[in-house]
Write an enzyme that holds these catalytic residues in place. Structure first.
Site, PDB file in Angstrom:
ATOM      1  N   GLY A 100      -2.234  -1.750 -18.949  1.00 23.12           N
ATOM      2  CA  GLY A 100      -1.454  -2.414 -20.367  1.00 23.12           C
ATOM      3  C   GLY A 100      -0.570  -3.438 -20.710  1.00 23.12           C
ATOM      4  O   GLY A 100       0.066  -4.147 -21.120  1.00 23.12           O
ATOM      5  N   HIS A 125      15.199  -2.307  16.892  1.00 21.44           N
ATOM      6  CA  HIS A 125      16.043  -3.080  16.641  1.00 21.44           C
ATOM      7  C   HIS A 125      17.399  -3.206  16.048  1.00 21.44           C
ATOM      8  O   HIS A 125      17.977  -3.848  16.421  1.00 21.44           O
ATOM      9  CB  HIS A 125      14.819  -3.940  16.708  1.00 21.44           C
ATOM     10  CG  HIS A 125      13.408  -4.501  17.900  1.00 21.44           C
ATOM     11  ND1 HIS A 125      13.590  -4.742  18.602  1.00 21.44           N
ATOM     12  CD2 HIS A 125      12.668  -3.684  17.912  1.00 21.44           C
ATOM     13  CE1 HIS A 125      12.343  -3.948  19.800  1.00 21.44           C
ATOM     14  NE2 HIS A 125      11.770  -3.609  18.376  1.00 21.44           N
ATOM     15  N   GLN A 177     -15.319  -0.947 -30.312  1.00 24.25           N
ATOM     16  CA  GLN A 177     -15.703   0.438 -29.665  1.00 24.25           C
ATOM     17  C   GLN A 177     -15.638   1.300 -31.327  1.00 24.25           C
ATOM     18  O   GLN A 177     -14.526   1.050 -31.170  1.00 24.25           O
ATOM     19  CB  GLN A 177     -15.837   1.294 -28.831  1.00 24.25           C
ATOM     20  CG  GLN A 177     -16.151   1.168 -27.165  1.00 24.25           C
ATOM     21  CD  GLN A 177     -15.600   1.509 -25.994  1.00 24.25           C
ATOM     22  OE1 GLN A 177     -14.481   0.987 -25.425  1.00 24.25           O
ATOM     23  NE2 GLN A 177     -16.642   2.384 -25.646  1.00 24.25           N
ATOM     24  N   ARG A 214     -12.015   2.912 -13.603  1.00 26.95           N
ATOM     25  CA  ARG A 214     -11.758   1.743 -13.142  1.00 26.95           C
ATOM     26  C   ARG A 214     -10.320   2.151 -11.354  1.00 26.95           C
ATOM     27  O   ARG A 214     -10.237   3.256 -11.892  1.00 26.95           O
ATOM     28  CB  ARG A 214     -10.148   0.626 -13.527  1.00 26.95           C
ATOM     29  CG  ARG A 214      -8.844   1.374 -13.851  1.00 26.95           C
ATOM     30  CD  ARG A 214      -8.196   0.466 -14.783  1.00 26.95           C
ATOM     31  NE  ARG A 214      -7.232   1.168 -15.316  1.00 26.95           N
ATOM     32  CZ  ARG A 214      -5.944   1.162 -16.050  1.00 26.95           C
ATOM     33  NH1 ARG A 214      -6.429  -0.226 -17.261  1.00 26.95           N
ATOM     34  NH2 ARG A 214      -5.255   1.724 -16.252  1.00 26.95           N
TER      35      ARG A 214
END
Length: 800
Positions: free
Chosen positions: A85, A759, A136, A236
């Site tokens: 995006g 710690h 496309q 992806r």
């Protein structure tokens, strides 16, 4: 080539066609169904002129009509940066004029504010990025959505997840509608919502094929048309998954607990640091009779606790053992594991159990004898401890006469991890027990925050002494206030090394504490005496303190006075109500104050050895650089000792290995959350626990240092660059001793991990500042500048 058909694109052409087109080309080559299209390449973008004639010709050959125009930048759909995006997509584009305008819009989006910010966050060079555009044919989608071939919420690699909604997929990926949500775990799915059972099965089959083809979990956009045909619009890598544990080829699941946060480390460890830490932690556990394999997952240190979880004897004490160092988050996930039937106890092998019991018994006897001795005579125990630390320091030094790389490497390889002498361990254990037991003895008599108050302002803590020494240095450097406040720390460090900085006493400080640093247990991390820039950052933070009452030495003194007064009150109260318990609790609390501050000393001593090993390895790195086997000396920290041995003795060139590991290390440095515990299938165990309810929207954690404070939040990921104003509330994932100088001026501490005796909380108590630990996602839910209230008694952090 300025315009090419989509089937000609491939992964090898990513620089020409961008990430999205490369992925689509791979899908087509793999036989998947992808809407036909073409790509306007980065060559056209580089020329700055849209090739209209070629685009119109390709559009006509596509059959004209509605098309989808989508960005495909070279830095897009990467393994660690999806750019989801961040650049533009234009749907239902019809006609050549609209098409050309849509391509221009995609080109322009490369430098939109959101894309620039995303590249900055991922350290991607703006000048190196180019834009290609995919065109496309539009799919008339009846239903569309996203398929994840691994569960992105839990990390589980054996589950797939589908989000779907009627119509085009923009509603799903833009988050603009309520979607149907499916988990595909290999069992038969009931077709409810907008997807039928057969469609879910088909999508799972698609996911299995794509994961095999690409070799990693995939984020897949898809659409189903009116004929029921599934079209793939994008695939992806899923960029957010934490790496899998190493494959063990064992049928039953295994459980791994993250060990790094015990030392305040969530950043990835360098390969050289990992090799030494693995052996060190394994040796420490073996001394306690615990056998656990130490593994590298995502550059972090994890322990395989599967055998302990399935052991009838060990599982009984496993959760309790985690209380001191691992904390409540680790305890919660381990309780879940022990309740899981897949981790049901099995019979312990008698010989293994006998060995474990014998080791545990030997350790217990040694610690009991040493602990009783320390409790009886704490002053003498401290003297023995400091003598032992001095001996460790002297023994850590390399012998004179090391001249060659081979001799230096031999010295490093001979440094086997040794357990700390009993004179160091026993007082530490005695102090920890003396601090832990009174809370149980005083139940119904004293509140938990009162017991914590007694543990404030502890003497003999080497980390506190270091922080106060740096404060005194800052006070003495007042004549150079403007220089130290307004000069970048890196520049000050360079001037110090060149000898052109005014003398502020830094050399003496580094002589005592220069072997320390942030993430100091990692052999691959620079120490302060190598790079004092972080020290100059801390000095600048101290110089911003202008209220004398907020001076760290006064705050520490107040905490110590409060502790002594509270101790007197608790003992008086307890002895009146429960005389025997009161006397015992009083004795233990006094011993806690005499010995509890020694907890940091063991690690402090061990760091001398690590510093000397690092010095010698860097010298080896200089030799390997001079012969062209490394690009720079520090690259040696991205090799293992065996690999260094091959380079020294066989002239093996490891530069490609180093470059690959450094890229992975940089990627992991950007990871802000690390799972507390993992299963072997990648499941983040904490992600499947029910979220605890918080009162009035407050964030819930565990109170670890008494008190309440309100102030502006300061979210810090790297203490070496942190700008802290007096009164800020420090919010961070975790801390180690290298962070503690920041505590001197803050109003409170909030961390995402930790244990009450770790710690950070220990030092917070000693400075008298409130601390709430184990607040999940605190660094994401809280923003710098927000006013927050930290309430240790309630264990909450409230954002105002």
């Amino acid at each position: 080539m300025r315009v090419i058909p989509l089937p000609e694109a491939s992964a090898q052409m990513a620089d020409l066609v961008g990430g999205k087109a490369a992925g689509l080309g791979e899908l087509i080559r793999g036989g998947e169904r992808v809407p036909p299209g073409f790509c306007v390449t980065t060559e056209a973008y580089r020329s700055g002129v849209i090739p209209k004639a070629e685009i119109i010709d390709a559009y006509q050959r596509l059959g004209a009509g509605p098309v989808a125009v989508r960005s495909s930048a070279t830095a897009e759909d990467l393994p660690d940066a999806s750019f989801a995006g961040q650049q533009d997509t234009v749907l239902n584009v019809t006609g050549t004029a609209e098409l050309i305008a849509a391509i221009e819009k995609c080109w322009d989006s490369l430098h939109a504010a959101r894309a620039v910010a995303y590249r900055d966050a991922h350290h991607i060079d703006h000048d190196a990025v180019r834009m290609a555009v995919v065109v496309q044919r539009m799919v008339a989608a009846e239903v569309s959505g996203v398929l994840f071939t691994a569960n992105p919420l839990t990390g589980c690699r054996t589950e797939m997840m589908v989000d779907a909604a009627p119509g085009p997929g923009t509603a799903v990926v833009d988050g603009g509608t309520v979607v149907d949500h499916y988990i595909l775990d290999g069992t038969d799915q009931d077709g409810t919502g907008c997807l039928a059972t057969a469609q879910l099965a088909e999508l799972r089959g698609v996911g299995e094929r794509l994961q095999r083809h690409f070799g990693c979990p995939q984020d897949v956009e898809w659409a189903i048309d009116e004929d029921g045909t599934v079209w793939l619009l994008q695939s992806r890598p899923i960029t957010t998954l934490f790496p899998l544990p190493p494959d063990t080829d064992k049928p039953l699941p295994r459980v791994y607990l993250e060990f790094g946060h015990v030392q305040g480390m969530l950043q990835p460890v360098t390969p050289m640091g990992m090799s030494t830490l693995k052996s060190l932690v394994a040796a420490m556990l073996a001394a306690l009779g615990i056998r656990a394999e130490i593994v590298d997952i995502g550059g972090r240190l994890y322990g395989d606790l599967t055998d302990l979880a399935r052991s009838r004897s060990a599982r009984k004490r496993l959760v309790k053992l985690m209380a001191v160092d691992f904390g409540p988050r680790a305890q919660a996930v381990m309780q879940q594991v022990l309740a899981d039937p897949r981790f049901a106890p099995s019979k312990d092998r008698p010989e293994r159990r006998r060995r474990s019991d014998a080791a545990s018994l030997r350790t217990a006897v040694r610690l009991v004898v040493g602990g009783v001795r320390a409790l009886a005579r704490p002053d003498a125990a401290r003297t023995r401890m400091f003598d032992a630390i001095e001996q460790l320091k002297l023994r850590s030094a390399a012998p004179d006469g090391l001249r060659t790389a081979a001799e230096r490497l031999c010295f490093v390889q001979a440094q086997e991890p040794a357990s700390s002498p009993n004179d160091i361990v026993s007082p530490i254990v005695a102090g920890m027990l003396a601090a832990a037991l009174p809370a149980h003895l005083l139940k119904g008599v004293a509140r938990e925050d009162e017991v914590h108050a007694v543990l404030g302002g502890m003497p003999y803590n080497v980390t506190i002494e270091m922080d106060l020494a740096l404060w005194r240095l800052a006070q003495r450097a007042g004549d150079h206030r403007q220089l130290l406040l307004h000069t970048p720390p890196d520049e000050l460090a360079a001037r110090y090394r060149q000898g052109t900085l005014p003398d502020i006493g830094l050399a003496a400080f580094l002589d005592t504490y220069g072997h320390r640093g942030v993430a100091e247990v990692d052999l691959g991390v620079p120490r302060w005496d190598e790079d004092p820039a972080p020290v100059f950052t801390m000095i600048a933070n101290y110089l911003r303190v202008t209220d004398p009452e907020q001076a760290p030495d006064r705050r520490f003194a107040r905490a110590a006075a409060t502790a002594e007064a509270t101790l007197h009150e608790l003992v008086f109260r307890a002895r009146r109500r429960r005389p025997v318990r009161g006397r015992l609790a009083g004795f233990l609390l006094r011993r806690a104050r005499a010995l509890g501050g020694l907890r940091e000393a063991g690690k402090f001593a061990g760091l001398y050895r690590l510093r000397e090993m690092r010095r010698q390895l860097l010298s080896v790195g200089v030799d390997l650089t001079s012969t062209g086997l490394l690009d720079q000396p520090g690259d040696i920290m991205f090799l293992t000792l065996d690999e260094v041995h091959n380079a020294v003795h066989q002239n093996v060139d490891h530069r490609q290995t180093v470059a690959s590991r450094k890229a992975i290390h940089q990627r992991e440095l950007r990871r802000r959350t690390v799972p507390v515990a993992l299963l072997s299938d990648g499941t983040d165990l904490e992600a499947v626990l029910p979220a605890p309810a918080a009162a009035d929207g407050a964030l819930t954690g565990v109170g670890a240092a008494a008190g309440q404070a309100t102030g502006p939040a300061r979210v810090v990921h790297d203490p070496s660059t942190a700008h802290i104003e007096p009164g800020d509330v420090l919010v961070t994932a975790t801390t180690d001793p290298g962070w503690t100088p920041l505590f001197l001026t803050v109003a409170a501490l909030v961390t995402e991990t930790g244990a009450v005796m770790a710690h950070g909380p220990t030092v917070a108590r000693e400075y008298g500042i409130p601390a709430v630990i184990c607040v999940p996602d605190a660094t994401r839910k809280i923003s710098t500048g927000q006013i927050i209230t930290v309430d240790a008694a309630a264990g909450t952090v409230t954002i105002h």
